[in-house]
Design a protein around this motif. Sequence first.
Motif, PDB file in Angstrom:
ATOM      1  N   HIS A 172       0.814  -1.208   0.000  1.00  0.00           N
ATOM      2  CA  HIS A 172       0.000   0.000   0.000  1.00  0.00           C
ATOM      3  C   HIS A 172       0.851   1.264   0.000  1.00  0.00           C
ATOM      4  N   LEU A 173       2.119   1.164   0.445  1.00  0.00           N
ATOM      5  CA  LEU A 173       2.985   2.330   0.405  1.00  0.00           C
ATOM      6  C   LEU A 173       3.550   2.568  -0.992  1.00  0.00           C
ATOM      7  N   SER A 174       3.691   1.486  -1.756  1.00  0.00           N
ATOM      8  CA  SER A 174       4.231   1.644  -3.110  1.00  0.00           C
ATOM      9  C   SER A 174       3.182   2.163  -4.077  1.00  0.00           C
ATOM     10  N   GLN A 175       1.896   1.999  -3.734  1.00  0.00           N
ATOM     11  CA  GLN A 175       0.822   2.484  -4.585  1.00  0.00           C
ATOM     12  C   GLN A 175       0.379   3.847  -4.073  1.00  0.00           C
ATOM     13  N   LEU A 176       0.550   4.866  -4.886  1.00  0.00           N
ATOM     14  CA  LEU A 176       0.256   6.231  -4.478  1.00  0.00           C
ATOM     15  C   LEU A 176      -1.024   6.717  -5.138  1.00  0.00           C
ATOM     16  N   ASN A 177      -1.823   7.455  -4.366  1.00  0.00           N
ATOM     17  CA  ASN A 177      -2.991   8.105  -4.938  1.00  0.00           C
ATOM     18  C   ASN A 177      -2.564   9.368  -5.674  1.00  0.00           C
ATOM     19  N   GLN A 178      -3.373   9.773  -6.626  1.00  0.00           N
ATOM     20  CA  GLN A 178      -3.069  11.012  -7.336  1.00  0.00           C
ATOM     21  C   GLN A 178      -3.301  12.226  -6.446  1.00  0.00           C
ATOM     22  N   GLN A 179      -4.258  12.126  -5.512  1.00  0.00           N
ATOM     23  CA  GLN A 179      -4.562  13.229  -4.611  1.00  0.00           C
ATOM     24  C   GLN A 179      -4.296  12.801  -3.173  1.00  0.00           C
ATOM     25  N   TYR A 180      -4.054  13.807  -2.340  1.00  0.00           N
ATOM     26  CA  TYR A 180      -3.845  13.538  -0.921  1.00  0.00           C
ATOM     27  C   TYR A 180      -5.180  13.203  -0.261  1.00  0.00           C
ATOM     28  N   GLN A 181      -5.141  12.254   0.670  1.00  0.00           N
ATOM     29  CA  GLN A 181      -6.307  11.882   1.450  1.00  0.00           C
ATOM     30  C   GLN A 181      -6.040  12.162   2.923  1.00  0.00           C
ATOM     31  N   ASN A 182      -7.118  12.448   3.654  1.00  0.00           N
ATOM     32  CA  ASN A 182      -7.015  12.738   5.081  1.00  0.00           C
ATOM     33  C   ASN A 182      -7.267  11.463   5.878  1.00  0.00           C
ATOM     34  N   TRP A 183      -6.280  11.071   6.664  1.00  0.00           N
ATOM     35  CA  TRP A 183      -6.369   9.867   7.483  1.00  0.00           C
ATOM     36  C   TRP A 183      -6.170  10.222   8.945  1.00  0.00           C
TER      37      TRP A 183
ATOM     38  N   PRO B 269       8.398  13.506   4.127  1.00  0.00           N
ATOM     39  CA  PRO B 269       8.517  12.977   2.766  1.00  0.00           C
ATOM     40  C   PRO B 269       7.415  13.564   1.892  1.00  0.00           C
ATOM     41  N   PRO B 270       7.618  13.604   0.587  1.00  0.00           N
ATOM     42  CA  PRO B 270       6.624  14.239  -0.297  1.00  0.00           C
ATOM     43  C   PRO B 270       5.269  13.545  -0.274  1.00  0.00           C
ATOM     44  N   GLU B 271       5.226  12.282   0.173  1.00  0.00           N
ATOM     45  CA  GLU B 271       3.949  11.573   0.197  1.00  0.00           C
ATOM     46  C   GLU B 271       3.100  11.914   1.433  1.00  0.00           C
ATOM     47  N   ILE B 272       3.664  12.635   2.396  1.00  0.00           N
ATOM     48  CA  ILE B 272       2.951  12.991   3.625  1.00  0.00           C
ATOM     49  C   ILE B 272       3.073  14.493   3.842  1.00  0.00           C
ATOM     50  N   ARG B 273       1.977  15.094   4.238  1.00  0.00           N
ATOM     51  CA  ARG B 273       2.018  16.514   4.578  1.00  0.00           C
ATOM     52  C   ARG B 273       0.972  16.797   5.668  1.00  0.00           C
ATOM     53  N   ASN B 274       1.150  17.924   6.321  1.00  0.00           N
ATOM     54  CA  ASN B 274       0.165  18.422   7.285  1.00  0.00           C
ATOM     55  C   ASN B 274      -0.156  17.395   8.359  1.00  0.00           C
ATOM     56  N   VAL B 275       0.857  17.000   9.121  1.00  0.00           N
ATOM     57  CA  VAL B 275       0.653  16.117  10.265  1.00  0.00           C
ATOM     58  C   VAL B 275       0.182  16.960  11.449  1.00  0.00           C
ATOM     59  N   ARG B 276      -0.968  16.628  11.997  1.00  0.00           N
ATOM     60  CA  ARG B 276      -1.565  17.438  13.057  1.00  0.00           C
ATOM     61  C   ARG B 276      -1.940  16.552  14.243  1.00  0.00           C
ATOM     62  N   VAL B 277      -1.634  17.036  15.438  1.00  0.00           N
ATOM     63  CA  VAL B 277      -1.980  16.319  16.657  1.00  0.00           C
ATOM     64  C   VAL B 277      -3.449  16.568  16.968  1.00  0.00           C
TER      65      VAL B 277
ATOM     66  N   PHE C 256      -0.220   7.889   0.287  1.00  0.00           N
ATOM     67  CA  PHE C 256      -0.119   6.446   0.454  1.00  0.00           C
ATOM     68  C   PHE C 256      -1.518   5.835   0.513  1.00  0.00           C
ATOM     69  N   GLN C 257      -1.669   4.676  -0.091  1.00  0.00           N
ATOM     70  CA  GLN C 257      -2.937   3.951  -0.029  1.00  0.00           C
ATOM     71  C   GLN C 257      -2.950   3.102   1.242  1.00  0.00           C
ATOM     72  N   LEU C 258      -3.479   3.678   2.306  1.00  0.00           N
ATOM     73  CA  LEU C 258      -3.550   2.970   3.581  1.00  0.00           C
ATOM     74  C   LEU C 258      -4.799   2.097   3.630  1.00  0.00           C
ATOM     75  N   LYS C 259      -4.750   1.099   4.484  1.00  0.00           N
ATOM     76  CA  LYS C 259      -5.872   0.179   4.640  1.00  0.00           C
ATOM     77  C   LYS C 259      -6.779   0.666   5.758  1.00  0.00           C
ATOM     78  N   GLN C 260      -8.072   0.711   5.476  1.00  0.00           N
ATOM     79  CA  GLN C 260      -9.055   1.161   6.461  1.00  0.00           C
ATOM     80  C   GLN C 260      -9.150   0.153   7.594  1.00  0.00           C
ATOM     81  N   GLN C 261      -8.862   0.598   8.837  1.00  0.00           N
ATOM     82  CA  GLN C 261      -8.939  -0.245  10.026  1.00  0.00           C
ATOM     83  C   GLN C 261      -9.541   0.588  11.151  1.00  0.00           C
TER      84      GLN C 261
END
Length: 730
Positions: free
Chosen positions: A68-79, A134-142, A172-177
């Motif tokens: 799931h880390l090697s497969q990238l979405n075209q747009q950022y998603q909020n997780w 890293p470019p695949e992650i942005r806006n980390v918020r507590v 990153f294409q994370l798995k819903q858990q």
Amino acid sequence: MQIQKILVIIQCILFRAHCFFISTSPRFHSTSPVLNSFTSSQDDRAERGKKRKIKKSKKKHNRTNSKHLSQLNQQYQNWRIFGVNVHPEKLVKGGDRNPKKEQLTNQQYATTPVLKALFRRLNVNIQDDCSILPPEIRNVRVVRRSLDARRRHIQSASGPRYTYVLDIETRFQLKQQLGRQELLQISSPETISKLSNGSDQAGKASKKPIKVIIVGAGPAGLFCALSLLDEEKNLNIKPILLERGQPVESRGKDIGTLVHRCRLNTESNFCFGEGGAGTFSDGKLTTRIGRNSQAVRWVLETLVKYGAPENILIEGAPHLGTDKLVKIMQNMRQDIRNRGGEIIFGAKVTDILIQDKIATGVNVSYSEAIERCRGGVVKIGPQQGSDIIMADGGIIMATGHSARDFYEMLHKKGVQLEAKGFAAGFRVEHPQKLINKIQYGDEWGSQVITGKSVTDSKNIEYFSGKGKPGWNVDRGLLPVPSYRLATDKAYDGKHQRGVYSFCMCPGGQIVQASTDSDCVCVNGMSFSRRDSLWANSALVVTVAPDDPVLEPYRRCHGVLAGIAFQRDMEQKAAKLGGGNFTVPVQRLTDFLACRVSETVPSSSYRLGITSAACHEIYPEPMTRALSDALVHHFEKQLPGFVCEEGILHAVETRTSSPVRISRDVNSLQAIGIKSLYPAGEGAGFAGGIVSAAVDGISVAESIIQEHFGDDSLTQKISPQERKKSVSFDY
């Protein structure tokens, strides 16, 4: 030939059996190199097999993550990522000198140790400089942080840890858990545009200001007013807040007079006045209605806007402290007035005008109210006399749980009331250093540093030689600990009752919360630093609406039996104390033995204590239930809690209102009377600062719906959530 083959096979079987017997029997130790090599090769194969299984499982886990880390979405998603654990020591090593006072900069972005833990959780290669994402992650918020100091962690080598909930934007294409990592739904720009357009239309539809009377300037009343004055909605509603008590700065002076001179102002004290009872308490912002709901987030963000520290947005158990609440109330008051609202202090509502089953106005009795400003002393509002104030938008009853005269007035007016469960008991106090030891143990208790020299020196002296060798106790790795105790299986002689701790104040003090001069009722409070020598909490027993202990009061007072019971217990405590608000006390061990304490330790209560038979105050079923809970439940939950250093202060009766003002679940109006809206803790629909504020918002949105009929204007609370009661039922 066949016989020879059979003999060879038999020899091999016997040889292997012999080797196995020798290798497993403790009585034989072979020196044969053949046997030693054979048994060692068996062990090696078994060990290699285990390693292969572990390696295989790790490869499978890494392969799943890599997939799931090697497969990238075209747009950022909020997780939303749950359960990111960071050790307190790593926070200090990572640059945070004091993790308790972690400053969240750059829009609440996480610090370096938290980012490292997040990257490990997502199986991302950790860079030397974690401040560069890293470019695949942005806006980390507590989103939230809490301390996990459960006993299994304290007693293990790992120790306590901070647990974070983080919101990230990633490709990153994370798995819903559920409960581990969840995809968040964000409102679209079209929805936001629709809401703003609806607000403009609502403002144009109403030209004449709609007057709404709010009785009580506690959390429910204040946040109801702020919702009605929402600048984005432009509703043209004018709320008029009528508060029987004083502005918060004058209220503080009246409380000082009570503490130092034993003179009680029955209209301005720990219960009555701007901000409600929660202002001069610990300022707890914990709630059982959902920390992540939109309404709760709006309440917390509003408090930050008026001066609360930003860490209340992320802490798992946030609190403000009395010293912070005073300034927040002043800023909130000024903003309400700037938006067009009106606040009148010293305005006690003595009657509600009802015509044709519609509430139209209130009778108000005025007393002098003094508002202290930087430029000097300013007198506000009518000094004496009475008046009638009319309202065409509704009357909101947000009086708080101690306005007993208001309940009696409603009962005489025929407003439908119903008995509600509540709880009553004592307030117990321990030395804070003892609670540090119970909660954190000898190795970690020394890491509690408040910044107050007297308190810290006592704690360091108490843990001298008990902490981990080489540790710097001045770091203050851990916050001042609290506790929570509860059981629903306390035996009262016939049945099982609920017994629990309530409003625990670490590093706090016990105060006089009575509103009548012939009663004694205690409460707890803390300042923001929680730096006193003591820790206190209510220990209360549940009382059901149909409880047998209320039968004598029910015969005389009907639906108001709970209020009569509370008043009776408070008067008993006053008689045992001997007057002048002296509080009767008893050691926990003596309470269990049903004997008066010969001596009592020092207490944080400033008006004086005296040893008395506190076990004789409440009806026997309640006393037996509390004793059973202490011995068979609480001592097991917190070993060392029941001790001679713990003392009970009588009495704690005002945990919640014993009466509920009945209201319709859809319109939130009082049953049988239109335009009359019960709200908050006093009406029986909340239990604390946050839940009272949320209920005030619910009532405000119901009023908006009643007058404008536009669902787009009521977006803080869904209709389903609005129907839910957030009060405590026992």
